[in-house]
Design a protein around this motif. Structure first.
Motif, PDB file in Angstrom:
ATOM      1  N   THR A 104      10.827  76.085  60.687  1.00  0.00           N
ATOM      2  CA  THR A 104      10.919  75.186  61.714  1.00  0.00           C
ATOM      3  C   THR A 104       9.753  74.389  61.989  1.00  0.00           C
ATOM      4  OG1 THR A 104      10.147  77.064  63.393  1.00  0.00           O
ATOM      5  CG2 THR A 104      12.684  76.760  63.196  1.00  0.00           C
ATOM      6  N   GLY A 105       9.974  73.460  62.327  1.00  0.00           N
ATOM      7  CA  GLY A 105       8.586  72.495  62.532  1.00  0.00           C
ATOM      8  C   GLY A 105       8.433  71.443  61.513  1.00  0.00           C
ATOM      9  N   GLU A 106       7.139  70.755  61.575  1.00  0.00           N
ATOM     10  CA  GLU A 106       7.002  69.839  60.481  1.00  0.00           C
ATOM     11  C   GLU A 106       6.772  70.513  59.004  1.00  0.00           C
ATOM     12  OE1 GLU A 106       3.080  66.907  59.195  1.00  0.00           O
ATOM     13  OE2 GLU A 106       3.116  68.032  61.257  1.00  0.00           O
ATOM     14  N   GLY A 107       7.875  69.707  58.162  1.00  0.00           N
ATOM     15  CA  GLY A 107       8.012  69.857  56.931  1.00  0.00           C
ATOM     16  C   GLY A 107       8.843  71.322  56.545  1.00  0.00           C
ATOM     17  N   ALA A 108       9.584  71.464  57.531  1.00  0.00           N
ATOM     18  CA  ALA A 108      10.632  72.624  57.147  1.00  0.00           C
ATOM     19  C   ALA A 108      11.725  72.534  56.207  1.00  0.00           C
ATOM     20  CB  ALA A 108      11.652  72.575  58.649  1.00  0.00           C
ATOM     21  N   SER A 109      12.069  71.346  56.022  1.00  0.00           N
ATOM     22  CA  SER A 109      13.029  71.072  54.908  1.00  0.00           C
ATOM     23  C   SER A 109      12.322  71.161  53.517  1.00  0.00           C
ATOM     24  CB  SER A 109      13.744  69.542  54.871  1.00  0.00           C
ATOM     25  OG  SER A 109      14.469  69.650  56.050  1.00  0.00           O
ATOM     26  N   GLN A 110      11.017  70.529  53.572  1.00  0.00           N
ATOM     27  CA  GLN A 110      10.236  70.615  52.282  1.00  0.00           C
ATOM     28  C   GLN A 110       9.701  71.877  51.940  1.00  0.00           C
ATOM     29  OE1 GLN A 110      10.007  68.468  54.674  1.00  0.00           O
ATOM     30  NE2 GLN A 110       9.637  66.224  53.974  1.00  0.00           N
ATOM     31  N   ALA A 111       9.323  72.820  52.914  1.00  0.00           N
ATOM     32  CA  ALA A 111       8.970  74.060  52.765  1.00  0.00           C
ATOM     33  C   ALA A 111       9.923  75.081  52.293  1.00  0.00           C
ATOM     34  CB  ALA A 111       8.609  74.821  54.033  1.00  0.00           C
ATOM     35  N   VAL A 112      11.369  74.899  52.667  1.00  0.00           N
ATOM     36  CA  VAL A 112      12.376  75.727  52.072  1.00  0.00           C
ATOM     37  C   VAL A 112      12.786  75.417  50.814  1.00  0.00           C
ATOM     38  CG1 VAL A 112      14.924  76.325  52.680  1.00  0.00           C
ATOM     39  CG2 VAL A 112      13.448  76.296  54.594  1.00  0.00           C
ATOM     40  N   GLU A 113      12.746  74.114  50.610  1.00  0.00           N
ATOM     41  CA  GLU A 113      13.079  73.576  49.092  1.00  0.00           C
ATOM     42  C   GLU A 113      12.243  73.957  48.205  1.00  0.00           C
ATOM     43  OE1 GLU A 113      13.712  69.359  49.245  1.00  0.00           O
ATOM     44  OE2 GLU A 113      15.211  69.336  50.882  1.00  0.00           O
ATOM     45  N   ALA A 114      11.029  74.134  48.475  1.00  0.00           N
ATOM     46  CA  ALA A 114       9.807  74.492  47.657  1.00  0.00           C
ATOM     47  C   ALA A 114       9.963  76.023  47.381  1.00  0.00           C
ATOM     48  CB  ALA A 114       8.542  74.113  48.192  1.00  0.00           C
ATOM     49  N   LEU A 115      10.237  76.709  48.383  1.00  0.00           N
ATOM     50  CA  LEU A 115      10.407  78.304  48.269  1.00  0.00           C
ATOM     51  C   LEU A 115      11.664  78.703  47.389  1.00  0.00           C
ATOM     52  CD1 LEU A 115       9.256  79.303  51.769  1.00  0.00           C
ATOM     53  CD2 LEU A 115       8.124  79.733  49.788  1.00  0.00           C
ATOM     54  N   VAL A 116      12.472  78.087  47.629  1.00  0.00           N
ATOM     55  CA  VAL A 116      14.004  78.050  46.876  1.00  0.00           C
ATOM     56  C   VAL A 116      13.603  77.814  45.391  1.00  0.00           C
ATOM     57  CG1 VAL A 116      16.188  77.499  46.508  1.00  0.00           C
ATOM     58  CG2 VAL A 116      15.652  78.035  48.659  1.00  0.00           C
ATOM     59  N   ASP A 117      12.846  76.592  45.120  1.00  0.00           N
ATOM     60  CA  ASP A 117      12.641  76.405  43.710  1.00  0.00           C
ATOM     61  C   ASP A 117      11.792  77.357  43.083  1.00  0.00           C
ATOM     62  OD1 ASP A 117      12.756  74.520  41.490  1.00  0.00           O
ATOM     63  OD2 ASP A 117      10.584  74.295  42.091  1.00  0.00           O
ATOM     64  N   LEU A 118      10.760  77.921  43.871  1.00  0.00           N
ATOM     65  CA  LEU A 118       9.933  78.972  43.334  1.00  0.00           C
ATOM     66  C   LEU A 118      10.675  80.384  42.885  1.00  0.00           C
ATOM     67  CD1 LEU A 118       7.037  80.077  42.665  1.00  0.00           C
ATOM     68  CD2 LEU A 118       7.138  80.925  44.966  1.00  0.00           C
ATOM     69  N   VAL A 119      11.283  80.583  43.683  1.00  0.00           N
ATOM     70  CA  VAL A 119      12.354  81.898  43.435  1.00  0.00           C
ATOM     71  C   VAL A 119      13.049  81.492  42.307  1.00  0.00           C
ATOM     72  CG1 VAL A 119      14.174  83.426  44.441  1.00  0.00           C
ATOM     73  CG2 VAL A 119      12.222  82.603  45.632  1.00  0.00           C
ATOM     74  N   GLU A 120      13.927  80.324  42.152  1.00  0.00           N
ATOM     75  CA  GLU A 120      14.748  80.178  41.095  1.00  0.00           C
ATOM     76  C   GLU A 120      14.079  80.124  39.784  1.00  0.00           C
ATOM     77  OE1 GLU A 120      16.965  76.504  42.558  1.00  0.00           O
ATOM     78  OE2 GLU A 120      18.408  77.838  43.364  1.00  0.00           O
ATOM     79  N   ARG A 121      12.596  79.659  39.808  1.00  0.00           N
ATOM     80  CA  ARG A 121      12.098  79.775  38.666  1.00  0.00           C
ATOM     81  C   ARG A 121      11.473  80.857  38.319  1.00  0.00           C
ATOM     82  NH1 ARG A 121       8.728  75.732  41.416  1.00  0.00           N
ATOM     83  NH2 ARG A 121       6.947  76.901  41.215  1.00  0.00           N
ATOM     84  N   LYS A 122      11.861  81.934  38.957  1.00  0.00           N
ATOM     85  CA  LYS A 122      11.586  83.499  38.570  1.00  0.00           C
ATOM     86  C   LYS A 122      10.068  83.811  38.918  1.00  0.00           C
ATOM     87  CE  LYS A 122      15.180  84.432  35.461  1.00  0.00           C
ATOM     88  NZ  LYS A 122      15.555  84.975  34.323  1.00  0.00           N
ATOM     89  N   PHE A 123       9.404  82.791  39.901  1.00  0.00           N
ATOM     90  CA  PHE A 123       8.166  82.687  40.163  1.00  0.00           C
ATOM     91  C   PHE A 123       7.175  82.551  39.160  1.00  0.00           C
ATOM     92  CE2 PHE A 123      10.282  85.805  43.055  1.00  0.00           C
ATOM     93  CZ  PHE A 123      10.096  85.185  44.253  1.00  0.00           C
ATOM     94  N   ASP A 124       7.604  81.733  38.250  1.00  0.00           N
ATOM     95  CA  ASP A 124       6.916  81.181  37.125  1.00  0.00           C
ATOM     96  C   ASP A 124       6.406  82.406  36.459  1.00  0.00           C
ATOM     97  OD1 ASP A 124       7.576  78.554  37.781  1.00  0.00           O
ATOM     98  OD2 ASP A 124       5.621  78.403  39.015  1.00  0.00           O
ATOM     99  N   GLU A 125       6.956  83.698  36.410  1.00  0.00           N
ATOM    100  CA  GLU A 125       6.730  84.570  35.440  1.00  0.00           C
ATOM    101  C   GLU A 125       7.072  84.596  34.143  1.00  0.00           C
ATOM    102  OE1 GLU A 125       7.124  88.390  37.684  1.00  0.00           O
ATOM    103  OE2 GLU A 125       5.229  88.092  38.516  1.00  0.00           O
TER     104      GLU A 125
END
Length: 100
Positions: free
Chosen positions: A71-92
């Motif tokens: 919630t708040g400024e940049g909410a959509s971008q934050a959620v999108e970035a976190l989903v992307d990180l998890v989907e990339r398996k945290f780049d591990e």
């Protein structure tokens, strides 16, 4: 842009949300001004995704569904970035691929 955003994403890396991925997730969450929360179920309990300690305490195994909301400024971008990180398996996976 202000607002709210929610998403869910499945943990796919073999060892789940252990120390290194937890640090990456919290660090990324901290890079956004929005309030970012995470839970292992839609009903909660919800906790601060910017806290490495709280993210690690979730002990989400492979296959766990992470519920994310911001919630708040940049909410959509934050959620999108976190989903992307998890989907990339945290780049591990890429570190292991380079050494193989």
């Amino acid at each position: 842009m202000t607002g709210t955003a929610e998403a869910k994403v499945t943990v796919a890396n073999e060892v789940g949300l252990h120390a290194r991925p937890a640090v990456k997730l919290a660090k990324l969450a901290k890079s956004f001004p929005a309030r970012v929360e995470m839970a292992l179920s839609a009903e909660g309990p919800w906790f601060d995704a910017k806290s490495v300690v709280k993210v690690m305490a979730a002990r989400a195994p492979k296959g766990a569904v992470l519920h994310l909301r911001a919630t708040g400024e940049g909410a959509s971008q934050a959620v999108e970035a976190l989903v992307d990180l998890v989907e990339r398996k945290f780049d591990e996976g890429e570190a292991h691929a380079r050494t193989a």
